[in-house]
Design a protein around this motif. Structure first.
Motif, PDB file in Angstrom:
ATOM      1  N   GLU A   1       0.958  -1.320  -0.123  1.00 54.82           N
ATOM      2  CA  GLU A   1       0.345  -0.164  -0.047  1.00 54.82           C
ATOM      3  C   GLU A   1       1.140   1.523  -0.054  1.00 54.82           C
ATOM      4  N   ALA A   2       1.884   1.477   0.513  1.00 60.44           N
ATOM      5  CA  ALA A   2       2.954   2.032   0.189  1.00 60.44           C
ATOM      6  C   ALA A   2       3.884   2.617  -0.849  1.00 60.44           C
ATOM      7  N   ALA A   3       3.860   1.404  -1.572  1.00 60.46           N
ATOM      8  CA  ALA A   3       3.414   1.703  -2.856  1.00 60.46           C
ATOM      9  C   ALA A   3       2.998   1.994  -4.046  1.00 60.46           C
ATOM     10  N   ALA A   4       1.626   2.103  -3.617  1.00 60.80           N
ATOM     11  CA  ALA A   4      -0.119   2.747  -3.886  1.00 60.80           C
ATOM     12  C   ALA A   4       0.711   3.887  -3.795  1.00 60.80           C
ATOM     13  N   VAL A   5       0.617   4.418  -2.516  1.00 62.00           N
ATOM     14  CA  VAL A   5       0.393   5.948  -2.409  1.00 62.00           C
ATOM     15  C   VAL A   5       1.870   6.387  -2.710  1.00 62.00           C
ATOM     16  N   ARG A   6       3.248   5.937  -3.035  1.00 60.33           N
ATOM     17  CA  ARG A   6       4.090   6.373  -4.021  1.00 60.33           C
ATOM     18  C   ARG A   6       3.555   6.908  -5.358  1.00 60.33           C
ATOM     19  N   TYR A   7       2.960   5.625  -6.205  1.00 57.54           N
ATOM     20  CA  TYR A   7       1.939   5.864  -7.195  1.00 57.54           C
ATOM     21  C   TYR A   7       1.427   7.283  -7.327  1.00 57.54           C
ATOM     22  N   PHE A   8       0.592   6.714  -6.733  1.00 59.62           N
ATOM     23  CA  PHE A   8      -0.536   8.076  -6.711  1.00 59.62           C
ATOM     24  C   PHE A   8       0.091   9.613  -6.281  1.00 59.62           C
ATOM     25  N   GLU A   9       1.431   9.418  -5.879  1.00 57.97           N
ATOM     26  CA  GLU A   9       1.896  10.777  -5.936  1.00 57.97           C
ATOM     27  C   GLU A   9       2.708  11.139  -6.826  1.00 57.97           C
ATOM     28  N   LEU A  10       2.891  10.390  -7.196  1.00 55.77           N
ATOM     29  CA  LEU A  10       3.636  10.541  -8.772  1.00 55.77           C
ATOM     30  C   LEU A  10       2.674  10.960 -10.149  1.00 55.77           C
ATOM     31  N   VAL A  11       1.157  10.281 -10.253  1.00 57.75           N
ATOM     32  CA  VAL A  11       0.292  10.784 -11.215  1.00 57.75           C
ATOM     33  C   VAL A  11      -0.256  11.658 -11.070  1.00 57.75           C
ATOM     34  N   SER A  12      -0.401  11.992  -9.383  1.00 57.40           N
ATOM     35  CA  SER A  12      -0.706  13.842  -8.958  1.00 57.40           C
ATOM     36  C   SER A  12      -0.065  14.731  -9.673  1.00 57.40           C
ATOM     37  N   GLN A  13       1.352  14.376 -10.106  1.00 56.54           N
ATOM     38  CA  GLN A  13       2.632  15.496 -10.932  1.00 56.54           C
ATOM     39  C   GLN A  13       2.155  15.463 -12.148  1.00 56.54           C
ATOM     40  N   VAL A  14       1.412  14.536 -12.756  1.00 55.38           N
ATOM     41  CA  VAL A  14       2.000  14.521 -14.265  1.00 55.38           C
ATOM     42  C   VAL A  14       1.738  15.198 -14.528  1.00 55.38           C
ATOM     43  N   TYR A  15       0.499  16.487 -14.486  1.00 49.16           N
ATOM     44  CA  TYR A  15       0.444  17.040 -15.390  1.00 49.16           C
ATOM     45  C   TYR A  15       1.090  18.108 -15.391  1.00 49.16           C
ATOM     46  N   ASP A  16       1.682  18.386 -14.380  1.00 45.56           N
ATOM     47  CA  ASP A  16       2.721  19.246 -13.693  1.00 45.56           C
ATOM     48  C   ASP A  16       3.510  19.208 -14.799  1.00 45.56           C
ATOM     49  N   LYS A  17       3.817  18.081 -14.159  1.00 46.94           N
ATOM     50  CA  LYS A  17       5.585  17.262 -15.409  1.00 46.94           C
ATOM     51  C   LYS A  17       5.904  17.731 -17.050  1.00 46.94           C
ATOM     52  N   THR A  18       4.490  16.766 -17.324  1.00 48.66           N
ATOM     53  CA  THR A  18       4.028  16.732 -19.286  1.00 48.66           C
ATOM     54  C   THR A  18       2.888  17.199 -19.640  1.00 48.66           C
ATOM     55  N   LYS A  19       2.233  18.629 -19.111  1.00 52.37           N
ATOM     56  CA  LYS A  19       1.309  19.025 -19.501  1.00 52.37           C
ATOM     57  C   LYS A  19       0.440  18.119 -20.233  1.00 52.37           C
TER      58      LYS A  19
ATOM     59  N   GLY B   1      -9.834 -14.264  -2.693  1.00 49.77           N
ATOM     60  CA  GLY B   1     -10.495 -13.096  -1.845  1.00 49.77           C
ATOM     61  C   GLY B   1      -9.495 -11.888  -1.355  1.00 49.77           C
ATOM     62  N   GLU B   2      -8.916 -11.917  -1.649  1.00 52.70           N
ATOM     63  CA  GLU B   2      -7.684 -11.169  -1.204  1.00 52.70           C
ATOM     64  C   GLU B   2      -7.434  -9.887  -2.309  1.00 52.70           C
ATOM     65  N   MET B   3      -7.340  -8.054  -2.522  1.00 52.55           N
ATOM     66  CA  MET B   3      -6.917  -7.618  -3.138  1.00 52.55           C
ATOM     67  C   MET B   3      -5.343  -7.389  -3.372  1.00 52.55           C
ATOM     68  N   PHE B   4      -4.500  -7.523  -4.909  1.00 56.32           N
ATOM     69  CA  PHE B   4      -3.440  -7.532  -4.939  1.00 56.32           C
ATOM     70  C   PHE B   4      -2.664  -6.005  -3.690  1.00 56.32           C
ATOM     71  N   VAL B   5      -3.255  -5.202  -4.286  1.00 59.05           N
ATOM     72  CA  VAL B   5      -3.090  -4.087  -3.205  1.00 59.05           C
ATOM     73  C   VAL B   5      -4.251  -3.027  -2.926  1.00 59.05           C
ATOM     74  N   ASN B   6      -3.993  -3.285  -1.441  1.00 62.03           N
ATOM     75  CA  ASN B   6      -5.559  -3.177  -0.784  1.00 62.03           C
ATOM     76  C   ASN B   6      -6.007  -1.623  -1.412  1.00 62.03           C
ATOM     77  N   THR B   7      -6.744  -1.116  -2.238  1.00 63.97           N
ATOM     78  CA  THR B   7      -7.285   0.317  -2.401  1.00 63.97           C
ATOM     79  C   THR B   7      -7.842   0.673  -1.633  1.00 63.97           C
ATOM     80  N   ASP B   8      -8.257  -0.614  -0.632  1.00 69.64           N
ATOM     81  CA  ASP B   8      -9.627   0.124   0.446  1.00 69.64           C
ATOM     82  C   ASP B   8      -9.052   0.539   2.194  1.00 69.64           C
ATOM     83  N   ASP B   9      -7.800   0.793   1.483  1.00 65.82           N
ATOM     84  CA  ASP B   9      -6.062   1.277   2.665  1.00 65.82           C
ATOM     85  C   ASP B   9      -6.652   2.602   2.770  1.00 65.82           C
ATOM     86  N   PRO B  10      -7.017   3.003   4.284  1.00 68.31           N
ATOM     87  CA  PRO B  10      -7.238   4.608   4.111  1.00 68.31           C
ATOM     88  C   PRO B  10      -6.041   5.664   3.526  1.00 68.31           C
TER      89      PRO B  10
END
Ligand SMILES: [Zn+2]
Ligand SMILES: [Zn+2]
Length: 277
Positions: free
Chosen positions: A131-149, A171-180
Protein backbone atom coordinates in the motif's frame (compact mmCIF):
# COMPACT_ATOMS: atom_id res chain seq x y z
CA UNK A 1 -15.80 6.14 -31.92
CA UNK A 2 -12.24 7.48 -31.91
CA UNK A 3 -9.20 6.07 -30.16
CA UNK A 4 -6.07 8.03 -29.30
CA UNK A 5 -4.22 5.33 -27.39
CA UNK A 6 -2.46 2.89 -29.73
CA UNK A 7 0.93 1.17 -29.70
CA UNK A 8 2.61 -0.05 -32.88
CA UNK A 9 5.77 -1.99 -33.75
CA UNK A 10 7.71 1.20 -32.96
CA UNK A 11 7.33 0.32 -29.28
CA UNK A 12 5.62 -2.81 -27.90
CA UNK A 13 2.68 -3.10 -30.30
CA UNK A 14 2.17 -5.96 -32.76
CA UNK A 15 0.98 -4.08 -35.86
CA UNK A 16 2.43 -1.39 -38.08
CA UNK A 17 0.95 2.11 -38.08
CA UNK A 18 -0.45 1.60 -41.58
CA UNK A 19 -2.23 -1.58 -40.46
CA UNK A 20 -3.91 0.51 -37.73
CA UNK A 21 -4.89 3.19 -40.24
CA UNK A 22 -6.47 0.62 -42.57
CA UNK A 23 -8.28 -1.07 -39.68
CA UNK A 24 -9.59 2.29 -38.47
CA UNK A 25 -10.79 3.30 -41.95
CA UNK A 26 -12.41 -0.11 -42.25
CA UNK A 27 -14.63 0.51 -39.21
CA UNK A 28 -15.30 4.15 -40.15
CA UNK A 29 -13.31 5.69 -37.30
CA UNK A 30 -13.18 9.49 -37.80
CA UNK A 31 -9.98 10.20 -35.81
CA UNK A 32 -7.10 7.84 -35.01
CA UNK A 33 -4.34 8.85 -32.60
CA UNK A 34 -0.96 7.18 -32.25
CA UNK A 35 0.68 7.19 -28.82
CA UNK A 36 4.00 5.35 -28.77
CA UNK A 37 5.72 4.93 -25.40
CA UNK A 38 8.18 7.80 -24.91
CA UNK A 39 11.86 6.89 -24.85
CA UNK A 40 13.14 5.50 -21.55
CA UNK A 41 16.81 4.48 -21.53
CA UNK A 42 16.08 1.73 -18.96
CA UNK A 43 13.15 0.23 -20.90
CA UNK A 44 14.25 -0.70 -24.43
CA UNK A 45 11.71 -3.55 -24.47
CA UNK A 46 8.65 -1.36 -24.59
CA UNK A 47 9.67 2.26 -25.18
CA UNK A 48 10.76 4.09 -28.34
CA UNK A 49 14.46 4.19 -29.08
CA UNK A 50 16.00 7.57 -29.91
CA UNK A 51 16.29 6.70 -33.61
CA UNK A 52 12.93 4.93 -33.47
CA UNK A 53 11.25 8.12 -32.34
CA UNK A 54 12.49 9.97 -35.42
CA UNK A 55 11.25 7.19 -37.66
CA UNK A 56 7.94 6.98 -35.78
CA UNK A 57 7.22 10.66 -36.24
CA UNK A 58 8.11 10.55 -39.92
CA UNK A 59 5.97 7.46 -40.55
CA UNK A 60 2.85 8.85 -38.86
CA UNK A 61 3.15 12.19 -40.66
CA UNK A 62 3.48 10.40 -44.00
CA UNK A 63 0.40 8.31 -43.25
CA UNK A 64 -1.51 11.42 -42.23
CA UNK A 65 -0.81 12.89 -45.65
CA UNK A 66 -1.46 9.67 -47.55
CA UNK A 67 -4.86 9.02 -45.96
CA UNK A 68 -5.98 12.60 -45.31
CA UNK A 69 -9.14 12.21 -47.36
CA UNK A 70 -10.22 9.14 -45.43
CA UNK A 71 -9.29 9.71 -41.79
CA UNK A 72 -7.93 12.34 -39.40
CA UNK A 73 -4.61 11.00 -38.06
CA UNK A 74 -2.98 12.52 -34.99
CA UNK A 75 0.63 12.13 -33.92
CA UNK A 76 0.76 11.66 -30.18
CA UNK A 77 2.95 10.16 -27.49
CA UNK A 78 2.34 8.29 -24.25
CA UNK A 79 4.73 10.28 -22.14
CA UNK A 80 6.10 8.31 -19.23
CA UNK A 81 6.63 10.24 -16.01
CA UNK A 82 10.37 9.46 -16.10
CA UNK A 83 11.02 10.40 -19.74
CA UNK A 84 12.62 13.65 -20.84
CA UNK A 85 10.02 16.26 -21.77
CA UNK A 86 12.25 17.73 -24.47
CA UNK A 87 10.48 17.97 -27.84
CA UNK A 88 7.06 17.16 -26.36
CA UNK A 89 5.43 20.20 -27.93
CA UNK A 90 6.12 18.69 -31.37
CA UNK A 91 3.29 16.23 -30.77
CA UNK A 92 -0.38 16.83 -31.50
CA UNK A 93 -1.32 15.43 -28.12
CA UNK A 94 0.23 13.86 -25.04
CA UNK A 95 -1.04 11.06 -22.80
CA UNK A 96 0.65 11.38 -19.41
CA UNK A 97 1.30 8.07 -17.64
CA UNK A 98 3.13 6.67 -14.64
CA UNK A 99 4.40 3.14 -15.28
CA UNK A 100 7.14 2.75 -12.70
CA UNK A 101 7.89 4.08 -9.26
CA UNK A 102 11.49 4.93 -9.96
CA UNK A 103 13.19 5.74 -13.21
CA UNK A 104 16.31 3.64 -13.05
CA UNK A 105 15.73 0.10 -11.78
CA UNK A 106 15.10 -2.31 -14.63
CA UNK A 107 14.11 -5.17 -12.32
CA UNK A 108 11.39 -3.07 -10.71
CA UNK A 109 10.35 -2.05 -14.23
CA UNK A 110 6.71 -1.05 -14.55
CA UNK A 111 4.06 -1.70 -11.89
CA UNK A 112 1.90 -3.53 -14.45
CA UNK A 113 4.53 -5.94 -15.79
CA UNK A 114 4.50 -9.02 -13.55
CA UNK A 115 3.53 -9.69 -9.96
CA UNK A 116 7.04 -11.01 -9.19
CA UNK A 117 8.64 -7.76 -10.33
CA UNK A 118 6.10 -5.75 -8.41
CA UNK A 119 6.81 -7.74 -5.26
CA UNK A 120 10.56 -7.32 -5.75
CA UNK A 121 10.10 -3.55 -5.95
CA UNK A 122 7.82 -3.47 -2.93
CA UNK A 123 10.31 -5.51 -0.91
CA UNK A 124 13.29 -3.54 -2.08
CA UNK A 125 11.94 0.00 -1.78
CA UNK A 126 8.92 -0.14 0.52
CA UNK A 127 9.82 -2.76 3.12
CA UNK A 128 7.19 -5.12 1.76
CA UNK A 129 4.37 -2.58 2.18
CA UNK A 130 2.32 -2.81 -1.04
CA UNK A 131 0.00 0.00 0.00
CA UNK A 132 2.98 2.33 0.59
CA UNK A 133 3.95 1.62 -3.02
CA UNK A 134 0.41 2.51 -4.11
CA UNK A 135 0.61 5.77 -2.17
CA UNK A 136 3.86 6.59 -3.98
CA UNK A 137 2.23 5.70 -7.29
CA UNK A 138 -0.60 8.18 -6.72
CA UNK A 139 1.84 10.86 -5.54
CA UNK A 140 3.60 10.57 -8.90
CA UNK A 141 0.30 10.54 -10.82
CA UNK A 142 -0.71 13.74 -9.05
CA UNK A 143 2.33 15.43 -10.65
CA UNK A 144 1.80 14.09 -14.16
CA UNK A 145 0.10 17.18 -15.57
CA UNK A 146 2.66 19.57 -14.04
CA UNK A 147 5.48 17.52 -15.48
CA UNK A 148 4.12 16.70 -18.97
CA UNK A 149 1.30 19.22 -19.63
CA UNK A 150 -0.56 16.21 -20.98
CA UNK A 151 -3.96 16.38 -22.66
CA UNK A 152 -5.03 13.00 -21.35
CA UNK A 153 -4.26 11.16 -18.09
CA UNK A 154 -3.33 7.57 -18.99
CA UNK A 155 -4.81 4.69 -16.96
CA UNK A 156 -5.16 6.74 -13.76
CA UNK A 157 -5.05 3.73 -11.40
CA UNK A 158 -2.71 1.33 -13.22
CA UNK A 159 -1.55 0.14 -9.79
CA UNK A 160 -4.84 -1.83 -9.50
CA UNK A 161 -3.96 -4.07 -12.46
CA UNK A 162 -3.59 -7.31 -10.48
CA UNK A 163 -6.56 -6.73 -8.18
CA UNK A 164 -9.47 -8.24 -10.12
CA UNK A 165 -7.79 -11.57 -10.79
CA UNK A 166 -6.13 -11.85 -7.36
CA UNK A 167 -9.46 -11.12 -5.71
CA UNK A 168 -11.03 -13.89 -7.71
CA UNK A 169 -8.26 -16.37 -6.80
CA UNK A 170 -7.67 -15.51 -3.17
CA UNK A 171 -10.59 -13.39 -2.01
CA UNK A 172 -8.23 -10.48 -1.35
CA UNK A 173 -6.98 -7.60 -3.44
CA UNK A 174 -3.34 -7.63 -4.53
CA UNK A 175 -2.96 -4.00 -3.47
CA UNK A 176 -5.58 -3.00 -0.94
CA UNK A 177 -7.04 0.13 -2.50
CA UNK A 178 -9.47 0.40 0.42
CA UNK A 179 -6.54 1.04 2.76
CA UNK A 180 -7.13 4.59 4.12
CA UNK A 181 -3.63 5.69 3.03
CA UNK A 182 -4.32 4.62 -0.54
CA UNK A 183 -7.80 6.15 -0.55
CA UNK A 184 -6.31 9.44 0.62
CA UNK A 185 -3.44 9.43 -1.91
CA UNK A 186 -5.86 8.61 -4.73
CA UNK A 187 -8.18 11.40 -3.61
CA UNK A 188 -5.34 13.92 -3.44
CA UNK A 189 -4.22 12.99 -6.97
CA UNK A 190 -7.78 13.38 -8.23
CA UNK A 191 -8.19 16.76 -6.58
CA UNK A 192 -4.89 18.00 -7.99
CA UNK A 193 -5.69 16.80 -11.51
CA UNK A 194 -9.27 18.06 -11.36
CA UNK A 195 -7.82 21.58 -11.39
CA UNK A 196 -5.93 20.93 -14.64
CA UNK A 197 -7.34 20.97 -18.21
CA UNK A 198 -7.05 17.21 -18.58
CA UNK A 199 -9.23 14.36 -19.75
CA UNK A 200 -9.28 11.02 -17.97
CA UNK A 201 -9.24 7.80 -19.94
CA UNK A 202 -11.76 5.05 -19.58
CA UNK A 203 -9.06 2.58 -20.58
CA UNK A 204 -10.07 -0.92 -21.66
CA UNK A 205 -6.49 -2.14 -22.28
CA UNK A 206 -6.23 -4.29 -19.15
CA UNK A 207 -9.57 -5.95 -19.88
CA UNK A 208 -8.71 -6.52 -23.55
CA UNK A 209 -5.49 -8.27 -22.63
CA UNK A 210 -7.33 -10.54 -20.20
CA UNK A 211 -5.70 -9.06 -17.10
CA UNK A 212 -8.66 -7.22 -15.56
CA UNK A 213 -12.43 -7.38 -15.37
CA UNK A 214 -13.09 -3.63 -15.10
CA UNK A 215 -11.57 -0.89 -17.25
CA UNK A 216 -9.41 1.76 -15.56
CA UNK A 217 -10.35 3.60 -13.44
CA UNK A 218 -12.31 2.01 -10.60
CA UNK A 219 -15.94 2.75 -9.82
CA UNK A 220 -14.83 4.96 -6.92
CA UNK A 221 -12.74 7.12 -9.27
CA UNK A 222 -15.54 7.24 -11.84
CA UNK A 223 -17.89 8.55 -9.15
CA UNK A 224 -15.40 11.37 -8.45
CA UNK A 225 -15.06 12.16 -12.18
CA UNK A 226 -18.82 12.30 -12.47
CA UNK A 227 -19.30 14.47 -9.42
CA UNK A 228 -16.69 16.96 -10.66
CA UNK A 229 -17.81 16.79 -14.30
CA UNK A 230 -14.27 15.95 -15.41
CA UNK A 231 -14.18 14.98 -19.10
CA UNK A 232 -13.44 11.37 -20.00
CA UNK A 233 -12.49 9.72 -23.28
CA UNK A 234 -12.62 6.07 -24.30
CA UNK A 235 -9.31 4.46 -25.06
CA UNK A 236 -8.39 0.85 -25.74
CA UNK A 237 -4.63 1.20 -25.18
CA UNK A 238 -4.39 -1.07 -28.23
CA UNK A 239 -1.25 -3.13 -28.80
CA UNK A 240 -2.77 -4.78 -31.88
CA UNK A 241 -5.33 -3.71 -34.46
CA UNK A 242 -7.98 -6.15 -33.31
CA UNK A 243 -8.19 -4.19 -30.04
CA UNK A 244 -8.74 -0.84 -31.73
CA UNK A 245 -12.13 -0.32 -30.12
CA UNK A 246 -12.28 -3.46 -27.98
CA UNK A 247 -14.24 -3.11 -24.76
CA UNK A 248 -15.89 0.16 -25.78
CA UNK A 249 -19.42 -1.25 -25.44
CA UNK A 250 -18.74 -2.19 -21.82
CA UNK A 251 -17.02 1.15 -21.23
CA UNK A 252 -20.07 2.97 -22.60
CA UNK A 253 -22.22 1.22 -20.02
CA UNK A 254 -20.01 2.72 -17.30
CA UNK A 255 -20.20 6.14 -18.95
CA UNK A 256 -23.98 5.89 -18.74
CA UNK A 257 -24.08 4.36 -15.28
CA UNK A 258 -21.91 7.13 -13.80
CA UNK A 259 -23.29 9.85 -16.08
CA UNK A 260 -19.75 10.76 -17.15
CA UNK A 261 -18.83 13.77 -19.26
CA UNK A 262 -17.72 11.89 -22.40
CA UNK A 263 -15.73 13.67 -25.11
CA UNK A 264 -14.68 12.25 -28.47
CA UNK A 265 -11.67 14.45 -29.14
CA UNK A 266 -9.15 15.98 -26.71
CA UNK A 267 -9.50 19.20 -28.70
CA UNK A 268 -12.93 19.71 -27.18
CA UNK A 269 -11.22 20.37 -23.87
CA UNK A 270 -8.34 22.42 -25.35
CA UNK A 271 -10.85 24.64 -27.09
CA UNK A 272 -12.96 25.08 -24.00
CA UNK A 273 -9.87 26.22 -22.08
CA UNK A 274 -9.02 28.75 -24.79
CA UNK A 275 -12.55 30.12 -24.71
CA UNK A 276 -12.56 30.48 -20.95
CA UNK A 277 -9.15 32.13 -20.75
ZN1 LIG B 1 0.62 3.04 -20.35
ZN1 LIG C 1 -0.39 2.62 -23.50
Amino acid sequence: MNNFHTHTVFCDGKNTPEEYVLAAIDIGMPILGFSAHSHLPTEPEWSLSVEGEEEYRKTILELREKYKNQIDIRLGIEQDFWSSTEGLSDYDFVIGSVHSLNGDDTTWSSVDYKKENFLYGVEHYFGGDREAAAVRYFELVSQVYDKTKCDIIGHFDLITIFNDMTLEETGEMFVNTDDPRVVEAERKALEKLAAAPVIFEINTGGVNRGRMKHPYPSDRVMAFLSEHKIPVILSSDAHETRHLTAGFDEAMKLVEKFDLNLVYDYKTVENRQEVSE
